[in-house]
Enzyme design. Structure first.
Site, short mmCIF file in Angstrom:
data_model
loop_
_atom_site.label_atom_id
_atom_site.label_comp_id
_atom_site.label_asym_id
_atom_site.label_seq_id
_atom_site.Cartn_x
_atom_site.Cartn_y
_atom_site.Cartn_z
N GLY A 36 0.83 -1.21 0.00
CA GLY A 36 0.00 0.00 0.00
C GLY A 36 0.86 1.25 0.00
O GLY A 36 0.65 2.18 -0.80
N HIS A 37 1.85 1.27 0.88
CA HIS A 37 2.77 2.43 0.91
C HIS A 37 3.51 2.55 -0.42
O HIS A 37 3.70 3.64 -0.95
CB HIS A 37 3.82 2.26 2.01
CG HIS A 37 3.27 2.17 3.40
ND1 HIS A 37 3.29 1.01 4.13
CD2 HIS A 37 2.70 3.11 4.20
CE1 HIS A 37 2.78 1.23 5.33
NE2 HIS A 37 2.40 2.49 5.40
N LYS A 149 -7.27 4.17 1.93
CA LYS A 149 -7.53 3.27 3.06
C LYS A 149 -7.84 4.07 4.32
O LYS A 149 -8.71 3.71 5.09
CB LYS A 149 -6.32 2.38 3.29
CG LYS A 149 -6.59 1.26 4.22
CD LYS A 149 -5.42 1.03 5.10
CE LYS A 149 -5.87 0.61 6.44
NZ LYS A 149 -4.98 1.09 7.46
N SER A 186 -0.01 -1.93 8.28
CA SER A 186 1.10 -2.36 9.14
C SER A 186 0.57 -3.10 10.36
O SER A 186 1.22 -3.98 10.90
CB SER A 186 1.91 -1.14 9.59
OG SER A 186 2.27 -0.37 8.46
P1 AMP Z 1 0.80 4.81 7.70
O1 AMP Z 1 2.20 4.35 7.58
O2 AMP Z 1 -0.15 3.77 8.20
O3 AMP Z 1 0.66 6.13 8.40
O4 AMP Z 1 0.33 5.08 6.20
C1 AMP Z 1 1.04 5.97 5.38
C2 AMP Z 1 0.25 6.23 4.14
O5 AMP Z 1 0.04 5.00 3.44
C3 AMP Z 1 -1.14 6.80 4.42
O6 AMP Z 1 -1.45 7.79 3.45
C4 AMP Z 1 -2.02 5.59 4.28
O7 AMP Z 1 -3.35 5.91 3.92
C5 AMP Z 1 -1.32 4.86 3.16
N1 AMP Z 1 -1.72 3.45 3.17
C6 AMP Z 1 -1.66 2.59 4.22
N2 AMP Z 1 -2.18 1.39 3.89
C7 AMP Z 1 -2.59 1.51 2.59
C8 AMP Z 1 -3.20 0.62 1.67
N3 AMP Z 1 -3.54 -0.63 2.00
N4 AMP Z 1 -3.47 1.07 0.42
C9 AMP Z 1 -3.15 2.35 0.07
N5 AMP Z 1 -2.56 3.23 0.90
C10 AMP Z 1 -2.29 2.82 2.13
#
Ligand code: AMP
Length: 283
Positions: A36-37, A149, A186
């Protein structure tokens, strides 16, 4: 790829990229990077000349009872993923660099940050907005990439960027899912094998909602009831924080489903709090 730990070095790096006429893409993350990231890094790479990924587990968006200490940290694999997908620089500041003693300012998007996840996590969006505002100031980017997401986060950050006149375009990228529909996160690492088998019910419930709405636009409460039924049947260990059908701009609950709506839910499964959503924009 540069790995940068201080704000002053990050500013100097982005200034020299700008001076060379490059457009800047920013991808804020908390690390433990997954597909996703990576999709955000790819989107930034495709749209911008110079791509900066930030990796910072932001303490201010966690309540004292939440999982800050346990949050997965995989810096070496993260740097390899950034390098492999063509990032130009990774900004990995320490907590003291981002929050030196004496700071008194925080950024809050009222109302939008209090609905949905904000009810169960009252400090969360204040912490998110504060750190994202700081990142927007440290890395003046042309475009910043966020995942669908975290739907509420995208709405809150777009509002903040507009309200505070950040000259950045907020780009929202589609949710990346496992083969069985579970949105990558994560925090999925917290799931036991038995919980992991129940977790696809979260996306399954969203599909129940989407099908009902596209078939007959029923009242929102009927959609919510059917989604809760699907969760109870297929994720019996799940504790529902909320299942909601909302206006995608205001995040207010809607009663009818004939217009644009977002369906969003949060379910606790063991130590993991899973969130997911679908936006139905035109019907
Ligand atoms: P985080 O590390 O959880 O703060 O996420 C960092 C970025 O990655 C944020 O913009 C989230 O929305 C995006 N993100 C996390 N999981 C996904 C996913 N499964 N699909 C798309 N973007 C994601």
């Amino acid at each position: 790829m540069k790995v940068i730990e201080t704000i002053s070095a990050m500013r100097a790096d982005v200034q020299s990229a700008r001076a060379a006429g490059k457009t800047i893409g920013l991808v804020p993350t908390m690390g433990a990077l997954h597909a996703g990231h990576v999709s955000l890094i790819d989107a930034a790479r495709a749209a911008c000349d110079y791509v900066i990924v930030t990796i910072f587990v932001n303490p201010t968006q966690f309540a004292p009872t939440e999982d800050l200490g346990a949050y997965p940290r995989t810096p070496e694999a993260d740097l390899a993923a950034c390098r492999g997908h063509g990032a130009d620089a990774v900004f990995m500041p320490g907590v003291a660099e981002m929050y030196p003693p004496g700071a008194l300012t925080d950024v809050r998007v009222r109302a939008l940050g209090e609905r949905l996840c904000g009810r169960d996590r009252p400090v969360h969006f204040g912490g998110v907005c504060t750190v994202v505002a700081k990142l927007f100031n440290i890395v003046p980017a042309d475009k910043a990439f966020f995942g669908q997401k975290d739907f509420q986060q995208t709405v809150v950050i777009k509002r903040m960027a507009a309200d505070l006149n950040f000259p950045v375009e907020v780009v929202v990228c589609p949710t990346v899912r496992e083969a069985d529909g579970l949105a990558m996160s994560s925090r999925n690492a917290y799931l036991t094998p038995a919980q992991r088998r129940q977790a696809p019910a979260v996306y399954g419930a969203l599909q129940v909602g989407r099908e009902m709405i596209s078939r007959s636009h029923p009242p929102a409460r009927e959609v919510i009831e059917a989604m809760r039924g699907r969760l109870a049947a297929q994720a019996p260990e799940g504790q529902i924080d909320y299942v909601a059908v909302v206006n995608p701009d205001t995040l207010d609950d809607v009663e009818t489903t004939g217009g644009p709506v977002a369906i969003a839910l949060a379910v606790r499964l063991g130590r993991a709090r899973l969130i997911d959503n679908i936006v139905i924009s035109s019907q």
